[in-house]
Every structure is written in structure tokens, then in C-alpha cells.
Design an enzyme around this catalytic site. Sequence first.
Site, PDB file in Angstrom:
ATOM      1  N   ARG A  50     -25.290  -3.456  14.581  1.00 33.39           N
ATOM      2  CA  ARG A  50     -25.473  -2.752  13.315  1.00 33.39           C
ATOM      3  C   ARG A  50     -26.274  -1.492  13.561  1.00 33.39           C
ATOM      4  O   ARG A  50     -27.456  -1.569  13.907  1.00 33.39           O
ATOM      5  CB  ARG A  50     -26.194  -3.639  12.309  1.00 33.39           C
ATOM      6  CG  ARG A  50     -25.454  -4.919  11.945  1.00 33.39           C
ATOM      7  CD  ARG A  50     -26.323  -5.786  11.050  1.00 33.39           C
ATOM      8  NE  ARG A  50     -25.646  -7.022  10.676  1.00 33.39           N
ATOM      9  CZ  ARG A  50     -26.219  -7.980   9.958  1.00 33.39           C
ATOM     10  NH1 ARG A  50     -27.484  -7.851   9.562  1.00 33.39           N
ATOM     11  NH2 ARG A  50     -25.545  -9.086   9.650  1.00 33.39           N
ATOM     12  N   ASP A  52     -28.133   2.031  12.357  1.00 35.14           N
ATOM     13  CA  ASP A  52     -28.866   2.474  11.177  1.00 35.14           C
ATOM     14  C   ASP A  52     -28.260   3.741  10.589  1.00 35.14           C
ATOM     15  O   ASP A  52     -27.392   4.377  11.185  1.00 35.14           O
ATOM     16  CB  ASP A  52     -30.330   2.740  11.541  1.00 35.14           C
ATOM     17  CG  ASP A  52     -31.101   1.471  11.843  1.00 35.14           C
ATOM     18  OD1 ASP A  52     -30.690   0.397  11.362  1.00 35.14           O
ATOM     19  OD2 ASP A  52     -32.116   1.558  12.553  1.00 35.14           O
ATOM     20  N   ARG A 202     -35.151   4.031  19.470  1.00 31.83           N
ATOM     21  CA  ARG A 202     -35.820   5.202  18.891  1.00 31.83           C
ATOM     22  C   ARG A 202     -37.336   5.152  19.111  1.00 31.83           C
ATOM     23  O   ARG A 202     -37.986   6.198  19.263  1.00 31.83           O
ATOM     24  CB  ARG A 202     -35.486   5.294  17.407  1.00 31.83           C
ATOM     25  CG  ARG A 202     -34.031   5.683  17.144  1.00 31.83           C
ATOM     26  CD  ARG A 202     -33.654   5.519  15.688  1.00 31.83           C
ATOM     27  NE  ARG A 202     -34.538   6.251  14.814  1.00 31.83           N
ATOM     28  CZ  ARG A 202     -34.656   6.026  13.510  1.00 31.83           C
ATOM     29  NH1 ARG A 202     -33.954   5.058  12.938  1.00 31.83           N
ATOM     30  NH2 ARG A 202     -35.485   6.747  12.774  1.00 31.83           N
TER      31      ARG A 202
END
Length: 257
Positions: A50, A52, A202
Site C-alpha cells: 500500500r 501513501d 521516507r
Amino acid sequence: MSRFALKVEYHGRPFAGWQRQRDQPSVQGAIEAALARLEPGEHTIAAAGRTDAGVHALGQVAQCDLAKEWTPFRLMEALNYHLKPLPVAIVDCARVANDWHARFSALERQYTFRLLMRRAPATHDAGLVWQVPHLLDLGAMQAGAAHLVGHHDFTTFRSSICQSAGPVKTLDALDISQVDGPGGPELRFDLRARSFLHNQVRSIVGTLERVGRGAWLPGDVRAALEARDRAECGPVCPPQGLYLAGVVYAQDPFAPS
């Protein structure tokens, strides 16, 4: 019912992420709507990961189950027709066994992050890179990254809303290289692992950028990792430079037969 594997490419900017949401556009929702144009009714697809909001994909893998007889080529062409004009494309399609699963059959996820180093605003790559206005020390960042490769407790680099069962993961590779393209010097981060925590990539890139600009020493990355404390993480970088580059399976469903 026949199960198909879909290799999906998309630009993440218009979407609130991969996962279907009630009142916001999603990649999953776009593909399910296209499937409903081919076979009326509700469709639920599953994906390898999944992504973002704002995150892109070059090689996301999803699965769908269909009642009609489709050849993979016809299904790919039909889905791409109904996905227009959204920035989503099915770049490959293959029939797979009914017990094959895009998520649970995956052995490895591969992510790439692009970081552009220049002062002038990005034009052609706007929305596709994280841009910083200064050059970064590649060697220092590589030294810092070395502390993160392997089997660790990644609590420091884990979002507070992460739904993973635990913070311990094995990061198989974290390679950083410089590409001097026409748009300016760019750093490429290539990461490989069986699975990742929410915001792990990230968080890692944002922390290593701090090393590259001299605010941290490479050894500070190890100290942050060993602290197992989210507060010790560097800034989480923006999503637009992140790409789900590929997914590895024991047998590549898209390999020529």
C-alpha cells in the site's frame, strides 16, 4: 473464476494513496472501477504493498478475479482503455493460479527514491523528485546507510500509525548512487526488503539527507537506530520522490512462458 496478476504503473500525485477510500481518489479504486466496466458488480483487488498519498509506482503488483474468459493481453488493453485519462497503466498482465496472492506470495519489495540537488525549481520532474537546494556528501550518506542494512529493530524509523505486527525487519540492501542527468545531479536510493514498515523508507532518506548536509555524522544514524525511539529520527522526507519499483516472487508471474 480466473485470477490475474497485474503489473501497475502510476503517478501518485492525484491520489490519496493505493488503498480504496470512501471520499478520496485512490489507485485501487480506479482499477476496481475499470474492472466494473468490464464485468458489472463489485470488485476487490489486492496489491503487494500500500503506497501513501503522492507515492508513485513503476512495478506495483495486484491481483483480480474475473468470471469471463479473458486473455491477459485483452484484459490489459481493456483496463487501460477504461483507466484513461488517469495516470495509471497496466503494463503487464498474466494468468496465475487461484491460490497465488500478490501480497502474501511476494518475497521482496523494491523501492527507489529520487533526490534532486539544485536550486532552480524542477520543471520536467516536478512532483517526481524530492528537491533540495544544496549538494550532499554522497560518501557520508553511504557510510550512514551502512548502519541500517541487516536485521534490526526499526522503531526509530517507524510511523506512529504503523499497523505492522512489530518493528523488527531485515533490510537486505540500501544503495545510494549519484546520477548526473540533464536536470542536475540526482541521488538514487535503492532499497530491498521482504517488507517495510509504514514511512520507513521516507524516514531513512530524510535522516540520511541530514547526514549528507553535515548536520549529522554517519555514526549518528547508528545511534538513532539503537535508540529505538521515534523522536530520534531525522525529518520524514516528502513522498513525491518515492517509487515502488518492483516486487519479487519465487516464480515471476510475468516471465515469458
